[in-house]
Design an enzyme around this catalytic site. Structure first.
Site, short mmCIF file in Angstrom:
data_model
loop_
_atom_site.label_atom_id
_atom_site.label_comp_id
_atom_site.label_asym_id
_atom_site.label_seq_id
_atom_site.Cartn_x
_atom_site.Cartn_y
_atom_site.Cartn_z
N CYS A 31 0.83 -1.22 0.00
CA CYS A 31 0.00 0.00 0.00
C CYS A 31 0.86 1.26 0.00
O CYS A 31 1.50 1.58 1.00
CB CYS A 31 -0.91 -0.05 1.23
SG CYS A 31 -1.75 1.49 1.62
N CYS A 34 -0.02 3.92 2.61
CA CYS A 34 0.38 3.45 3.95
C CYS A 34 1.85 3.80 4.20
O CYS A 34 2.21 4.26 5.29
CB CYS A 34 0.20 1.94 4.08
SG CYS A 34 -1.49 1.38 3.87
#
Length: 106
Positions: A31, A34
């Protein structure tokens, strides 16, 4: 104080039974957003040591907990106080916005 890796097995003791508020970051290796917020969370963890614990749950390694809390997109950040979710934010935010949200939630 660095962020703390939390597993499905340790979630109850590390988050739900924690002595103070805990910000949980649900994330994954793949991600991008993230990874974008990770340094900000580390800095906030240092700045708010003693006031707030920042825990990270890798959703790929530990899928039970995100499922239990209805995590549908990542990054999802939840603030827990006394074992209850008091606030949730989904998506990447600038460090200032994360800090602001944390202070409002505490």
């Amino acid at each position: 104080m660095a962020t703390k890796a939390v597993s499905d097995e340790s979630f109850e003791s590390d988050v739900l039974n924690a002595p103070g508020p805990v910000l949980v970051d649900f994330w994954a290796e793949w991600c991008g957003p993230c990874k974008q917020i990770a340094p900000a969370l580390e800095e906030i963890s240092d700045e708010m040591a003693g006031e707030l614990t920042i825990a990270k749950v890798n959703i790929d390694d530990h899928p039970m907990t995100p499922g239990k809390y209805g995590v549908r997109g990542i990054p999802t950040m939840m603030i827990f106080k006394d074992g209850q979710v008091v606030s949730t934010k989904i998506g990447a935010m600038a460090k200032g916005k994360i800090s602001e949200w944390v202070k409002e939630s505490l």
